[in-house]
Design a protein around this motif. Structure first.
Motif, PDB file in Angstrom:
ATOM      1  N   SER A 133       0.834  -1.209   0.000  1.00 39.19           N
ATOM      2  CA  SER A 133       0.000   0.000   0.000  1.00 39.19           C
ATOM      3  C   SER A 133       0.866   1.256   0.000  1.00 39.19           C
ATOM      4  N   PHE A 134       0.282   2.361  -0.476  1.00 38.33           N
ATOM      5  CA  PHE A 134       0.955   3.660  -0.558  1.00 38.33           C
ATOM      6  C   PHE A 134       0.139   4.642   0.265  1.00 38.33           C
ATOM      7  N   SER A 135       0.820   5.448   1.069  1.00 39.15           N
ATOM      8  CA  SER A 135       0.092   6.375   1.934  1.00 39.15           C
ATOM      9  C   SER A 135       0.599   7.805   1.798  1.00 39.15           C
ATOM     10  N   ILE A 136      -0.359   8.737   1.832  1.00 40.95           N
ATOM     11  CA  ILE A 136      -0.066  10.172   1.800  1.00 40.95           C
ATOM     12  C   ILE A 136      -0.638  10.776   3.075  1.00 40.95           C
ATOM     13  N   ALA A 137       0.197  11.469   3.815  1.00 39.49           N
ATOM     14  CA  ALA A 137      -0.220  12.119   5.059  1.00 39.49           C
ATOM     15  C   ALA A 137      -0.271  13.625   4.847  1.00 39.49           C
ATOM     16  N   ILE A 138      -1.417  14.226   5.159  1.00 36.42           N
ATOM     17  CA  ILE A 138      -1.566  15.673   5.045  1.00 36.42           C
ATOM     18  C   ILE A 138      -1.916  16.236   6.426  1.00 36.42           C
ATOM     19  N   ASP A 187      -1.687  15.147  13.213  1.00 38.49           N
ATOM     20  CA  ASP A 187      -0.468  14.418  13.579  1.00 38.49           C
ATOM     21  C   ASP A 187      -0.287  13.154  12.748  1.00 38.49           C
ATOM     22  N   ILE A 188      -0.731  13.187  11.498  1.00 38.99           N
ATOM     23  CA  ILE A 188      -0.659  11.979  10.667  1.00 38.99           C
ATOM     24  C   ILE A 188       0.790  11.618  10.362  1.00 38.99           C
ATOM     25  N   GLY A 189       1.548  12.575   9.862  1.00 37.28           N
ATOM     26  CA  GLY A 189       2.938  12.310   9.493  1.00 37.28           C
ATOM     27  C   GLY A 189       3.870  12.145  10.670  1.00 37.28           C
ATOM     28  N   LYS A 229       4.595  13.085   2.859  1.00 37.24           N
ATOM     29  CA  LYS A 229       4.039  13.878   3.951  1.00 37.24           C
ATOM     30  C   LYS A 229       3.951  15.347   3.514  1.00 37.24           C
ATOM     31  N   ILE A 230       2.770  15.931   3.747  1.00 37.82           N
ATOM     32  CA  ILE A 230       2.527  17.335   3.398  1.00 37.82           C
ATOM     33  C   ILE A 230       2.107  18.076   4.664  1.00 37.82           C
ATOM     34  N   TYR A 231       2.655  19.271   4.864  1.00 38.51           N
ATOM     35  CA  TYR A 231       2.159  20.151   5.928  1.00 38.51           C
ATOM     36  C   TYR A 231       1.490  21.334   5.226  1.00 38.51           C
ATOM     37  N   LEU A 232       0.152  21.311   5.233  1.00 41.22           N
ATOM     38  CA  LEU A 232      -0.641  22.309   4.517  1.00 41.22           C
ATOM     39  C   LEU A 232      -1.115  23.383   5.485  1.00 41.22           C
ATOM     40  N   THR A 233      -0.806  24.630   5.186  1.00 35.35           N
ATOM     41  CA  THR A 233      -1.202  25.704   6.081  1.00 35.35           C
ATOM     42  C   THR A 233      -1.634  26.931   5.293  1.00 35.35           C
TER      43      THR A 233
END
Length: 220
Positions: free
Chosen positions: A2-7, A129-131, A141-145
């Motif tokens: 599996s592939f995961s993306i954390a935002i 706190d996903i990443g 991993k993305i930190y969106l602000t």
């Protein structure tokens, strides 16, 4: 595999909107962790527990069974057998979720389910706190602000379009206070993971943010 993306990111940054669109474009499963915490908050409110009653929140969390189901591509959040999608987006629930999500027992219960989902399928997960905690080994991993005034304006427009009367100054103050609580909580606080890509959407359209993340996926 599996592939995961954390935002990750603060309240009102557009995480859910971006994650949902990305999931459709990439064919991934969108796991709305915020909705899960809101469902827990709704349960706590319905039990007439106050935000400051942390011991009662810990005990109550054990009696809340929260699951995610999909019907025709739509995520349905189930609380003790009830579809609670229509009830979890109020400001009252959001504020309780910010408080109760700092409770260790609440987080441990929900994190277990979130990790199980990510182990089984390609997922996009957004939250605080996903990443850093939930999926520390996420592939991207993305930190969106965005700045607080931009986030307050977006929330104000979202609520007024639904016919909900609100005050933009109060919304921004709530956002600032929520940021402070989320960033300073003892257990798994809101922060940018060391290997996360910072995306500030203050002056970006949703499409620009989505294209940025898709390009990161393609480069993997």
């Amino acid at each position: 595999m599996s592939f995961s993306i954390a935002i990750d990111g603060p309240a009102g940054a557009g995480k859910s909107t971006i994650a949902k669109t990305l999931a459709r474009k990439l064919g991934y499963i969108y796991v709305d962790t915020g909705a899960m915490y809101r469902a827990m908050a709704l349960y706590i409110i319905r039990e007439n527990i106050k935000p400051e009653e942390s011991d009662k929140i810990s005990i109550a969390s054990k009696n809340a069974n929260i699951t995610i189901e999909y019907h025709k591509g739509e995520q349905i959040v189930i609380l003790n057998g009830e579809n609670v999608n229509p009830f979890i987006r109020s400001e009252e629930v959001g504020n309780m979720a910010s408080v109760s999500s700092a409770n260790k027992e609440v987080r441990l219960k929900l994190v277990e389910l979130q990790r199980q989902l990510a182990a089984k399928a390609d997922v996009i997960m957004d939250g605080r706190d996903i990443g850093t905690y939930v999926l520390p080994e996420a592939d991207i991993k993305i930190y969106l602000t965005a700045n607080s005034s931009v986030r307050a304006k977006r929330r104000y427009e979202e609520l007024t379009q639904k016919g909900i009367q609100c005050n933009i100054e109060e919304i921004e103050q709530d956002i600032i206070e929520r940021d402070k609580r989320d960033s300073n909580r003892e257990f798994a606080p809101l922060k940018q993971a060391r290997d996360a890509v910072l995306v500030d959407s203050s002056n970006m359209t949703a499409d620009e943010v989505i294209d940025t993340i898709i390009n990161l996926v393609k480069s993997e």
